[in-house]
Design an enzyme around this catalytic site. Structure first.
Site, short mmCIF file in Angstrom:
data_model
loop_
_atom_site.label_atom_id
_atom_site.label_comp_id
_atom_site.label_asym_id
_atom_site.label_seq_id
_atom_site.Cartn_x
_atom_site.Cartn_y
_atom_site.Cartn_z
N GLU A 1 0.82 -1.21 0.00
CA GLU A 1 0.00 0.00 0.00
C GLU A 1 0.86 1.27 0.00
OE1 GLU A 1 -2.81 -0.49 -0.85
OE2 GLU A 1 -3.01 -2.59 -0.29
N HIS B 1 -5.29 -6.28 -11.32
CA HIS B 1 -4.70 -7.22 -10.37
C HIS B 1 -4.25 -8.50 -11.06
CE1 HIS B 1 -7.17 -4.59 -7.75
NE2 HIS B 1 -6.20 -4.80 -6.87
#
Length: 716
Positions: free
Chosen positions: A368, A453
């Site tokens: 992140e 993804h």
């Protein structure tokens, strides 16, 4: 940079402002000579100097003062402005200045660029997300902001029950495609991957309302978990009077907040910092709300340290500031994500599906925080192939943080989310992405249509192979298999070198629109900068890209320099240096046409012919004489051609003609635009047994540019 700007170079060459001398050349930084250009000695990290916040701020201010001169030197239009975003300085004094672009005050999506300057301030090259000047008919939209919001709600595909008001739509110039367009960028909210308040950007044409792009705004890693994984660790806290808070002064003042289940759309709503009278935090289970905060604090500190010690980067934005982190966000949130709008990170508590395990593991924190680093550097658009690269970057550096931390409870490996108790034992695997049944291990022409993804698997697979090479290994106690898409076998360069190459490519050469082919070009340039043009490291990086079906491997530098073909070659190979790998040998050019510029990609090897692209009246020629056409069979000229253009429609405005002894045998134009190289064939039967002159002749009109790239020429 785009070669149409070469015309401006002569005027710009004498211009000096402060410490920057603007001398524009055709070449990008790829051709900049350095003392280490052909050695295998690595620079520290990715080659960048450490900078204090004050020094970085002054460098950015200097770049801002020089922005107008730089824009003129690059051939940008009078309605365009450059806004300095960041400056990186190499150990040898070379500067890399990243700019955003505006047009008549409107932000330009896809307008970002990087300008490379020698130590004396001379511009040596540039990398632009959109080539050349921005031209649109006007900035008055036919749609209102309310109209655009309604269109955005209709076209949103990443959230359900989408909502948006007129205040959620902003007028922009969208320059990601071939032709810039006036557009609205709308933010819609609804139910999606990141929960009931998920957000999506939808871009619609400001005239027709046609959707141009859409992508998630929360760049997330989603899954289930199995509890606290870091074990007993040391964390940085701050003493305040008679107590302590989870404020990490050693890492930019990063504060970990207890969000107290505030909605993810407003994590500060009920939030307050963790504080207590003792300096012992958590108990390793969910019975203490501090346990998840320990995981987050430890993971973010290790990520900060990794970037600082590996690349001299001080925090997400390289400004020494820590980003706030919120744990216990929302209710039953099976997610963690970075949000650049609030410069913060969110960590959910999980749900009954994973026994309410917080998502604050080490590789998740690294993943992140790395989204923030990407936002502060290349700002890769979160859709298409650039979105896959965005996700791959976070997987790559999340993995490197895991190795860096060297935590006994979570040893380094190339599995993503292996501590999250996923059914398969992981979320993604970098060594064999396709093992999950969804991710892509090899590039295909449909990669840009895949979920980011899943398309990230291409970048992940490349990185694993570049770092570790092929073959079966056990890493971090887990089985890894270095499979390839072309059945090749080779050694890796090591994970630290591979990461240095990726970071330098991300921060120095990639832009918001970079795709996988562009990433290959950027990493090859980064490897040349760090280890030398003829290094094994650069060669093995090319091998790793070829192993995931992106480009072909460079010649092995260990085999020596190829011998140029003779002037009068044997039958069946009647051309000298048709691949251009010997530079200009054998060719006559009207301008600097033959190049190894990193801005474009060769069909094979590193060199190619770059013709036209001025966006103005121009002619060019590339020729070779005394070519012996074979006297038997059916002789043919073959070559590879890639055409990119700002023109539209089928009318031929800009042309490239193939001439033999002055006669045009074939003509190609902007109407032949292609996404990649296409092989062309021209019959030479009429010249059987003759000695001829072959010429490629380009012509461009006054408006909009067309680039013709030529490679792999042969006569036989």
């Amino acid at each position: 940079m785009n070669r149409k700007n070469a015309l401006a170079a002569g005027v710009a060459a004498a211009l000096a402002l402060g410490s920057v001398t603007v001398v524009v050349t055709q070449s990008t930084a790829a051709s900049r000579p350095t003392a280490a250009a052909d050695t295998s000695a690595a620079r520290p990290g990715a080659g960048f100097q450490a900078m204090t916040a004050d020094a970085r701020g002054e460098a950015i201010r200097t770049a801002g003062r020089n922005a107008a001169a730089t824009a003129r030197a690059l051939g940008l239009g009078p309605d365009e402005r450059l806004v300095a975003k960041d400056v990186l300085i190499d150990a040898d004094g070379t500067r890399h200045v990243r700019y955003d672009r505006t047009y008549r005050g409107l932000p330009v999506i896809g307008g970002d660029l990087v300008v490379h300057l020698a130590e004396d301030g001379t511009i040596t090259g540039s990398d632009l997300a959109h080539q050349g000047a921005i031209r649109i008919p006007g900035t008055t939209p036919k749609l209102t902001a309310a109209d655009a919001s309604a269109k955005a709600v209709k076209h949103a595909k990443h959230v359900k029950h989408a909502k948006a008001g007129s205040k959620d739509s902003t007028l922009v110039v969208y320059a990601v495609g071939k032709i810039p367009a006036l557009a609205y960028r709308s933010t819609v909210t609804g139910e999606g991957e990141t929960g009931p308040a998920s957000r999506e950007a939808v871009i619609v044409d400001a005239t027709s309302g046609v959707p141009l792009d859409q992508y998630e705004l929360h760049q997330s890693i989603t899954g289930t978990g199995n509890g606290v994984t870091v074990g007993q660790v040391s964390i940085e806290t701050t003493q305040t009077g008679s107590g302590y808070t989870l404020t990490d002064a050693a890492h930019g003042g990063t504060i970990v907040y207890d969000s107290y289940n505030s909605p993810q759309s407003n994590p500060k709503q009920n939030a307050r910092p963790f504080s207590k009278t003792t300096n012992s935090w958590g108990n390793g289970t969910n019975s203490s709300r501090e346990s998840a905060a320990v995981d987050a604090s430890y993971g973010l500190a290790k990520t900060w340290d990794y970037y600082k010690n590996s690349f001299n980067r001080s925090g997400i934005r390289n400004d020494g500031r820590g980003a706030p982190a919120y744990v216990h966000v929302d209710t039953s949130l099976l997610n963690a994500f970075y949000d650049d709008n609030c410069f913060c990170m969110y960590f959910g508590d999980g749900s009954s599906q994973n026994s309410n395990t917080p998502l604050a593991t080490l590789d998740v924190a690294g993943h992140e925080m790395s989204h923030g680093v990407t936002a502060a550097t290349a700002n890769l658009t979160y859709s298409g192939e650039s979105g896959g690269l965005n996700e791959a970057t976070s997987d790559i550096f999340g993995t490197m943080v895991e190795f860096y931390a060297n935590n006994a409870g979570d040893p380094g490996d190339y599995y993503i989310g292996e501590k999250l108790n996923m059914p398969a034992g992981y979320m993604r695997r970098m060594d064999n992405p396709a093992a999950d049944g969804k991710s892509l291990s090899c590039w295909t022409s449909s990669a840009g249509s895949a979920d980011v993804h899943y398309s990230s698997g291409i970048g992940n697979h490349f990185f694993y192979l570049a770092a570790e090479g092929t073959g079966a290994k056990t890493i971090g106690g887990r089985s890894h298999t270095g499979t390839t898409c072309n059945n090749d076998t080779f050694a890796g360069i090591g994970k630290e070198k591979a990461a240095a190459v990726w970071y330098r490519a991300l921060s120095t050469y990639m832009t918001s629109t970079t795709n996988y082919a562009g990433a290959r070009t950027a990493t090859l340039q980064a490897a040349a900068d760090l280890y030398g043009t003829n290094s094994q490291e650069r060669y093995l990086v090319s091998k790793a890209w070829a192993a995931v079906s992106v480009g072909t491997a460079l010649p092995d530098p260990g085999t020596g320099t190829p011998t140029p073909s003779p002037t009068t070659p044997p039958s069946g190979n009647a051309l000298t240096n048709g691949s251009f790998e010997q530079g200009t040998s054998g060719w006559t050019q009207s301008d600097s046409i033959i190049t190894n510029s990193a801005l474009q990609a060769a069909r094979d090897g590193s060199w190619y012919a770059w013709m036209m692209g001025y966006g103005a009246d121009a002619v060019e020629s590339l020729s070779q004489s005394n070519i012996a056409v074979p006297s038997t069979g059916t002789p043919k000229l073959t070559f590879w051609l890639k055409v990119t253009t700002q023109e539209s429609g089928s009318a031929a405005y800009d042309t490239l003609k193939v001439k033999v002894n002055g006669t045009a045998l074939a003509t190609y134009s902007n109407a032949n635009a292609s996404s990649g190289y296409v092989q062309k064939t021209v019959d030479l039967s009429a010249y059987k047994g003759q000695t001829v002159k072959l010429e490629f002749a380009g012509t461009e009109d006054t408006y909009l540019s067309t680039v013709f790239l030529v490679d792999g020429i042969a006569i036989g």
